[in-house]
Each structure stands twice: as structure tokens, then as C-alpha cells.
Enzyme design. Structure first.
Site, short mmCIF file in Angstrom:
data_model
loop_
_atom_site.label_atom_id
_atom_site.label_comp_id
_atom_site.label_asym_id
_atom_site.label_seq_id
_atom_site.Cartn_x
_atom_site.Cartn_y
_atom_site.Cartn_z
N LYS A 1 -33.99 -5.48 0.98
CA LYS A 1 -32.89 -6.43 1.02
C LYS A 1 -31.60 -5.71 1.42
O LYS A 1 -31.53 -4.49 1.45
CB LYS A 1 -32.73 -7.11 -0.35
CG LYS A 1 -32.41 -6.15 -1.48
CD LYS A 1 -32.37 -6.87 -2.82
CE LYS A 1 -32.06 -5.88 -3.95
NZ LYS A 1 -31.96 -6.56 -5.25
N TYR B 1 -0.29 6.25 1.04
CA TYR B 1 0.46 5.07 0.61
C TYR B 1 1.00 5.21 -0.81
O TYR B 1 0.31 5.71 -1.71
CB TYR B 1 -0.45 3.84 0.66
CG TYR B 1 -0.59 3.23 2.04
CD1 TYR B 1 0.50 2.72 2.72
CD2 TYR B 1 -1.84 3.16 2.64
CE1 TYR B 1 0.37 2.16 3.98
CE2 TYR B 1 -2.01 2.59 3.90
CZ TYR B 1 -0.89 2.10 4.56
OH TYR B 1 -1.03 1.55 5.81
#
Length: 376
Positions: free
Chosen positions: A50, A267
Site C-alpha cells: 500500500k 527562517y
């Protein structure tokens, strides 16, 4: 895969650009399946593929596993099952997330097996089979403690009434804490599942996921369902990883600079240089599957380059990250650093990021140049 990634992947050598290189070792994937098959002690060893085979690519992974001898696969969604059917025409394919409303005819037409985990699903499947006058296959999912999907004990009488309408191909459940060998709920789940198997008609049974296959107390029944371990994840946390690594990830250095003590990077200036440092900016960010939570902090991630560990400094941004290469000062623009590989496992990066290796694998970005080793 986006068009840009496809074009980049077609180039003879991606080292001339700023893309990270994700290498997938399909031979290691096949070796891991064979190792797990050996642990199945005569039971069939399936493969859970999956989420695009846990991020490494469903098509190449399934083809390699088929060539290794795998005959049964588990996916999550019907769409994944349909895609896999085109790759593996003869395989047995189970869809773990059950039967979406109105999808019975598609499951039957594609010869796919829904894993039925509720009475409404069983009723819809049974009604479809009766209308078609044919007993199509399906699995029965028993909830033994997850409280997620699956039948609970009060559902059993009605479920037993419905079994006559279709062919029950498998009865299964899912461990809650198989990675913790000391968890008492493991034994409780085994006992609940054995009780359920005794109440339902004889059919093939499946209990063990990757970690379950390493629980000494866990019976293998008829079929095992490894997933994470196939892709190199450690099914025995706290112990040495018995699996072969399958993925490696390298990022390119885009720029190198020296900064003085007291200067900030990234940042919001969340990191300040404690002394003169040499920094490198690499072309890898959270859009590429390098979690923002791996930014410097209480833990934070390292990369490995130039024979040294290089910590991430500042906040990881969308496309870029900054690393401290002061201990590997010979590194220069165009050199590559290891983000995953011989020194750093998916479990390591998961731990540094405050998450798990499963998330690292399944979040691997599509902007990487992907290189498959051992494919056809």
C-alpha cells in the site's frame, strides 16, 4: 509521477542539477521478502504494498516481489488494487480498507478481494453475490483491540449468517503493539483471534505483520503480511535491524559560506552560530520528504558527508535546508550528502524528526531523481 520528475528521471545523469537522488535497491527488497518468507515457518508470506509500496514505487516493487515468488499482496484502497491488478494479473490482491459503497461489481470484475470489516460491508457483498448467483471471494476482518476496522464479537452471529453468500478466503486481524514484545495486549489479541477463528468456519487465517513475525509467542497461522520490514524498516525496535536497507537519499550542496559567531541562519533566526562556522545549503526540504520537524531543536537531524556528521541548523524550509559542515570543511558546491543510507536509516531519521520510519518512507518526495537498482 509529475512530468518534471519524469523528464529528470530520463536524463543520463542527474548530477548536473540540484535534485536529490533517491536510490531504491530492489534486490534488497527481494532479499528482505525471502528472509521473511523463511520466518513464516511454512505459512505463505504475502507483501503489503500500500501507499505506493511504502513510497518506493508500486510498479517496480511489485514486479520484483513477483519475480521473487510472492503471490499475494495487500493494498489499502480499491484504486491501488486496480493499479496492481494490471501489474500482477495472476496475484491474489486484498484491499485492506474494505468495500466502498457501490464498488462490489468492480471488485468482482477485477478479481479483487475486499477485506470486509463491518456488517454493512458484509451485507452489501453478500447481496451482490446473491444477485450474481456466484460466491465471490472476500476476507473477514476481526477487531481484536485496535478499535479501527473490523468485526467485534456482537457482530459475529449476523456475520456468520452472511458467510453462506460468498467464499470467505481469509480471516485476519491486526496487532496493536507487535513492535513491543513485552506488551501484554499481544497475548490478549492472539487469544481473541484464536477464539474468533474457532467460531467461524474453517478458512485461512492471518495475524502477523512485520513485527508480529518476530514475536516468539505469535502463531503464523496460514499467511503473514509483512510491510515495513520489506522496505528496510526495523521490525524489532531496540534491537539490531535484521533487514537490509532498501532506500538511500543523497542531496546536493548548492552553496557554502562561512559565518561569524552570533549570526543566525534560517527562517525566524531560530539558530545562532555559537562560534565561527561553515554552513552548506542543500537542495532538500520538506516538499521532498525531509520533515520540517527534523530542524535543529531538542533532537534534530544530522546528515553524513565528508566522513563527518553534519547537523541541520535553522529551520528546514520547503526546498532547502542548511547544515553545519565545519567538521567536514573540504565539502564544496556540487558535493552530495547522505540523508538516508549506510549511516542513517529511515528509523534514525524518523526518531530525529519526532515521528516513525513509516512516515519517512511514505513521504519520500517525487522531485527526486529516482534510481532503481536490480530491476528488469
Amino acid at each position: 509521477m509529475p512530468e518534471f520528475a519524469l523528464l529528470a528521471a530520463d536524463r543520463a545523469d542527474g548530477r548536473e542539477n540540484s535534485q536529490a537522488i533517491l536510490t531504491v535497491d530492489l534486490d534488497a527488497l527481494a532479499d528482505n521478502w525471502r528472509l521473511l518468507k523463511g520466518r513464516a515457518r511454512g505459512a505463505e508470506c504475502a507483501a503489503v504494498v500500500k501507499a505506493d509500496a511504502y513510497g518506493i514505487g508500486l510498479r517496480p516493487a511489485a514486479k520484483k516481489l513477483l519475480a521473487a515468488g510472492c503471490k499475494t499482496f495487500f493494498v489499502a484502497h480499491l484504486a491501488e488494487a486496480e493499479f496492481l491488478r494490471d501489474i500482477a494479473p495472476e496475484a491474489r490482491i486484498f484491499a485492506l480498507n474494505g468495500l466502498p459503497p457501490g464498488s462490489s461489481a468492480l471488485f468482482a470484475r477485477k478479481n479483487l478481494c475486499p477485506v470486509l470489516g463491518s456488517l454493512p460491508e458484509m451485507e452489501e457483498w453478500a447481496a451482490f453475490c446473491r444477485a450474481e448467483n456466484r460466491k465471490y471471494d472476500a476476507a473477514v476482518h476481526i477487531d481484536t483491540g485496535m478499535n479501527r476496522l473490523g468485526l467485534v464479537k456482537p457482530d459475529f452471529p449476523r456475520a456468520l449468517d452472511l458467510l453462506d453468500a460468498f467464499t470467505p478466503a481469509l480471516i485476519m486481524t491486526h496487532f496493536v503493539s507487535a513492535e513491543d514484545a513485552s506488551a501484554p495486549r499481544n497475548r490478549a489479541q492472539i487469544e481473541r483471534f484464536e477464539e474468533a477463528c474457532g467460531l467461524f468456519p474453517p478458512m485461512r487465517a492471518s495475524l502477523c505483520n512485520s513485527s508480529g513475525m518476530f514475536l516468539e509467542e505469535a502463531p503464523v497461522f496460514d499467511l503473514t503480511r509483512p510491510g515495513y520490514a520489506l522496505y528496510g524498516g526495523n521490525p524489532t525496535p531496540g534491537s539490531d535491524n535484521p533487514m537490509n536497507p532498501v532506500v538511500s537519499l543523497e542531496a546536493v550542496i548548492l552553496q557554502v559560506r562561512d559565518i561569524r559567531a552570533g549570526e543566525a541562519a534560517g527562517y525566524n533566526a531560530r539558530w545562532t552560530a555559537p562560534s565561527r562556522r561553515r554552513l552548506a545549503t542543500i537542495g532538500l526540504g520538506y516538499a521532498d520528504g525531509f520533515p520540517r520537524s527534523a530542524s535543529c531543536g531538542d533532537i534534530g537531524a544530522d546528515v553524513f558527508a565528508g566522513g563527518a556528521w553534519c547537523p541541520v541548523v535553522g529551520r528546514i524550509s520547503m526546498d532547502l535546508s542548511i547544515i553545519d559542515i565545519s567538521d567536514a570543511a573540504s565539502l564544496k558546491r556540487g558535493d552530495r550528502v547522505e540523508v538516508l543510507g549506510d549511516h542513517i536509516s529511515v528509523d534514525d531519521l524518523g526518531r530525529w524528526s519526532g515521528t516513525i520510519g513509516y512516515e519517512i518512507l511514505t513521504d519520500l518526495g517525487r522531485r527526486h531523481k529516482r534510481v532503481y537498482v536490480g530491476g528488469d
